[in-house]
Write a protein that holds these residues in place. Structure first.
Motif, mmCIF file in Angstrom:
data_model
loop_
_atom_site.group_PDB
_atom_site.id
_atom_site.type_symbol
_atom_site.label_atom_id
_atom_site.label_comp_id
_atom_site.label_asym_id
_atom_site.label_seq_id
_atom_site.Cartn_x
_atom_site.Cartn_y
_atom_site.Cartn_z
ATOM 1 N N VAL A 18 -4.114 5.269 0.471
ATOM 2 C CA VAL A 18 -3.339 4.803 1.616
ATOM 3 C C VAL A 18 -3.474 3.297 1.769
ATOM 4 O O VAL A 18 -2.500 2.594 2.051
ATOM 5 N N ARG A 19 -4.690 2.784 1.573
ATOM 6 C CA ARG A 19 -4.911 1.344 1.679
ATOM 7 C C ARG A 19 -4.039 0.594 0.665
ATOM 8 O O ARG A 19 -3.392 -0.404 0.987
ATOM 9 N N ARG A 20 -4.043 1.105 -0.561
ATOM 10 C CA ARG A 20 -3.233 0.470 -1.601
ATOM 11 C C ARG A 20 -1.741 0.619 -1.305
ATOM 12 O O ARG A 20 -0.946 -0.273 -1.596
ATOM 13 N N GLY A 21 -1.360 1.750 -0.731
ATOM 14 C CA GLY A 21 0.032 1.948 -0.367
ATOM 15 C C GLY A 21 0.459 1.006 0.749
ATOM 16 O O GLY A 21 1.578 0.466 0.730
ATOM 17 N N THR A 22 -0.417 0.796 1.725
ATOM 18 C CA THR A 22 -0.125 -0.134 2.810
ATOM 19 C C THR A 22 0.084 -1.539 2.272
ATOM 20 O O THR A 22 0.986 -2.265 2.715
ATOM 21 N N THR A 23 -0.740 -1.920 1.310
ATOM 22 C CA THR A 23 -0.588 -3.230 0.677
ATOM 23 C C THR A 23 0.740 -3.329 -0.062
ATOM 24 O O THR A 23 1.456 -4.338 0.031
ATOM 25 N N LEU A 24 1.095 -2.266 -0.784
ATOM 26 C CA LEU A 24 2.347 -2.254 -1.539
ATOM 27 C C LEU A 24 3.548 -2.398 -0.615
ATOM 28 O O LEU A 24 4.426 -3.240 -0.842
ATOM 29 N N PHE A 25 3.595 -1.591 0.445
ATOM 30 C CA PHE A 25 4.766 -1.573 1.307
ATOM 31 C C PHE A 25 4.795 -2.736 2.301
ATOM 32 O O PHE A 25 5.766 -2.874 3.052
ATOM 33 N N ALA A 26 3.744 -3.550 2.293
ATOM 34 C CA ALA A 26 3.755 -4.770 3.101
ATOM 35 C C ALA A 26 4.450 -5.916 2.376
ATOM 36 O O ALA A 26 4.784 -6.934 2.993
ATOM 37 N N LEU A 27 4.670 -5.761 1.062
ATOM 38 C CA LEU A 27 5.371 -6.794 0.304
ATOM 39 C C LEU A 27 6.805 -6.917 0.804
ATOM 40 O O LEU A 27 7.437 -5.907 1.128
ATOM 41 N N PRO A 28 7.338 -8.132 0.881
ATOM 42 C CA PRO A 28 8.688 -8.313 1.452
ATOM 43 C C PRO A 28 9.750 -7.419 0.829
ATOM 44 O O PRO A 28 10.568 -6.832 1.545
ATOM 45 N N HIS A 29 9.736 -7.294 -0.484
ATOM 46 C CA HIS A 29 10.787 -6.500 -1.132
ATOM 47 C C HIS A 29 10.557 -4.998 -1.017
ATOM 48 O O HIS A 29 11.431 -4.208 -1.385
#
Length: 232
Positions: A103-114
């Motif tokens: 989940v932590r890694r997913g949160t980081t991924l989906f925080a990217l602008p694109h």
């Protein structure tokens, strides 16, 4: 987690990916390792999951939503106030997570602008799943405002939970209660404002404007908020 009824090969890839996510995130490296470990033909993998690791991250979030729905449907909510039912649903959503780092890694991924649009859709989907499972019958603008408000609450809860190291996640439990209290205070303020004679002319105009807003007639329309059919 309880797994939803989805493509078994996608589930196989997701299970193979999770041990690698803690080290490489939802990345091409993780996707390549999952393909190798699952022993699936790369051509089949590409057809099932054309977005690579992003598709797996989305599938992982949806798996959690499905597990929450299953748990919520069997929970005894009879003696709960509605605000407590919503809080309980949020807690269930956290409890079904079996890999906090994913989940932590997913949160980081989906925080990217694109990737922000994908992240917003996933959070909206979680909020919609909670309201729908709890039996929400609103068909007007409230259908949207309920989900927008809960999306904001759930997003804040996830960020707090990721940094919570308290015993039995007690700090997160307290945080959920505070956020729900904030929402209830806002709803109370709206009710008081509408009853204020000075606000009534504006309220009447606003109600007329909002009266044309209706909830989606179907949950299969890909243009609806929280509903999308991007290939995995």
């Amino acid at each position: 987690m309880t797994k939803p009824d989805v493509d078994p090969i996608l589930e196989q890839l997701l299970d193979a990916a999770l041990p690698h996510v803690a080290f490489d995130g939802w990345s091409p490296e993780t996707f390549a390792a999952a393909t190798r470990d699952a022993g699936v033909d790369p051509a089949v993998v590409k057809a099932i999951c054309p977005r690579g690791a992003v598709g797996l991250a989305i599938a992982y979030h949806k798996r959690g939503d499905a597990a929450m729905i299953a748990a919520l449907r069997t929970a005894d909510l009879c003696d709960m106030r509605f605000r407590d039912k919503v809080a309980h649903a949020i807690r269930l959503r956290l409890q079904v997570i079996d890999d906090k780092e994913a989940v932590r890694r997913g949160t980081t991924l989906f925080a990217l602008p694109h990737m922000a649009a994908d992240g917003a859709k996933l959070v909206w989907g979680t909020a919609d799943a909670i309201w729908t499972t709890l039996g929400d019958t609103s068909r007007d603008a409230n259908w949207y405002t309920k989900r927008m408000t809960l999306s904001a609450v759930y997003s804040a809860v996830i960020l707090f939970w990721l940094g919570d190291d308290s015993l039995n996640m007690q700090a997160t439990d307290d945080f959920i209660d505070r956020r729900i209290d904030n929402v209830m205070q806002f709803e109370k303020f709206k009710a008081q404002a509408k009853a204020n004679p000075l606000f009534k002319p504006f309220a009447s105009t606003l109600e007329r404007m909002m009266s044309g807003i209706k909830a989606p007639a179907t949950q299969t329309d890909p243009d609806l908020p929280g509903v999308w059919h991007d290939p995995q």
